[in-house]
Design an enzyme around this catalytic site. Structure first.
Site, mmCIF file in Angstrom:
data_model
loop_
_atom_site.group_PDB
_atom_site.id
_atom_site.type_symbol
_atom_site.label_atom_id
_atom_site.label_comp_id
_atom_site.label_asym_id
_atom_site.label_seq_id
_atom_site.Cartn_x
_atom_site.Cartn_y
_atom_site.Cartn_z
ATOM 1 N N ASP A 1 30.578 21.082 41.760
ATOM 2 C CA ASP A 1 30.385 20.483 43.086
ATOM 3 C C ASP A 1 28.956 20.693 43.556
ATOM 4 O O ASP A 1 28.300 21.662 43.202
ATOM 5 C CB ASP A 1 31.427 20.974 44.099
ATOM 6 C CG ASP A 1 31.252 22.422 44.469
ATOM 7 O OD1 ASP A 1 30.939 22.687 45.626
ATOM 8 O OD2 ASP A 1 31.418 23.274 43.591
ATOM 9 N N TYR A 2 28.512 19.723 44.333
ATOM 10 C CA TYR A 2 27.163 19.781 44.889
ATOM 11 C C TYR A 2 27.113 20.817 45.997
ATOM 12 O O TYR A 2 28.009 20.883 46.834
ATOM 13 C CB TYR A 2 26.775 18.420 45.471
ATOM 14 C CG TYR A 2 26.240 17.429 44.466
ATOM 15 C CD1 TYR A 2 25.075 17.679 43.756
ATOM 16 C CD2 TYR A 2 26.890 16.211 44.263
ATOM 17 C CE1 TYR A 2 24.573 16.758 42.846
ATOM 18 C CE2 TYR A 2 26.386 15.277 43.359
ATOM 19 C CZ TYR A 2 25.230 15.552 42.658
ATOM 20 O OH TYR A 2 24.727 14.645 41.768
#
Length: 240
Positions: free
Chosen positions: A17-18
């Site tokens: 995930d960013y």
């Protein structure tokens, strides 16, 4: 509920995930020097906001002050109202208004972006992401005050959330093409907001982790770095 989702026998979930992608997009679009500086120096963006909003040295920021600043940071992204922020933090509307004003005073690039984007959207009738995906906002010309307020939030939020969504789609395509090019058996099984999850045969994890990190972090060329955090687990819940 996430514990129910498990990979096939002999496979594992690799999840990426960013990190704070919407705030990073906001820093890029608004060109705010304080926010850009924090991300480029790998600082804690919420602690930096607390330090500036509450006028205290960075090293003296408490956990509680950081939590408040985090709510303001994300609240700004979603166009939160004084009432909404007050409810969230358990403070008066007046105090919430004070926090927002202090924040916009310290992050003047963001204040300018918010004012300009609403005016531009009203004029053109639509707002765009960085990749020119449009969203029409007729609400800005409504006679109803509440509807106009909603339109203002849409105008501010779309370039941020919309661009973050665009970047994720670009990253997914890059990951997919790289998997095909290398003839790997892994496959993308899920994408939610700033998260992408792959079902990966045992033995391919390290290569897939490298592919995901490289593809996600190079998906867009922003004024601040994109950061992807990777984990693996035997069910969706344990992916962190």
């Amino acid at each position: 509920l996430r514990k129910v989702f498990k990979p096939e026998q002999g496979y594992i979930f690799v999840d990426a995930d960013y990190s704070q992608i919407e705030l990073r997009v906001l820093a890029h679009i608004s060109k705010d020097k304080n926010m850009i500086e924090a991300f480029c120096n790998n600082e804690d963006i919420h602690a930096q906001a607390a330090s500036k909003v509450f006028n205290i040295p960075l090293e003296e920021v408490t956990k509680e002050e950081r939590t408040k600043a985090k709510a303001v940071n994300f609240g700004i992204v979603y166009g939160i109202s004084e009432f909404g922020l007050g409810e969230q933090l358990g403070v008066s509307r007046k105090k919430a208004k004070e926090y927002i004003e202090q924040y916009l005073d310290k992050y003047s690039g963001i204040k300018e972006f918010m004012t300009n984007i609403v005016e531009e959207t009203k004029e053109k009738g639509y707002v765009e992401t960085l990749y020119h995906r449009r969203r029409y906002v007729p609400e800005l010309k409504s006679n109803n005050y509440m509807v106009r307020q909603f339109g203002g939030r849409v105008a501010m939020n779309t370039p941020i959330q919309g661009t973050a969504a665009d970047i994720m789609k670009i990253a997914m395509l890059k990951v997919f093409k790289e998997i095909e090019k290398r003839g790997l058996k892994s496959k993308i099984v899920l994408q939610v907001h700033d998260e992408m999850m792959l079902e990966v045969p045992i033995g391919e994890q390290q290569e897939i982790q490298e592919i995901m990190k490289n593809c996600m972090e190079s998906a867009a060329d922003l004024k601040v770095p994109l950061v992807a955090e990777i984990s693996e687990a035997n069910n969706w819940y344990d992916c962190k």
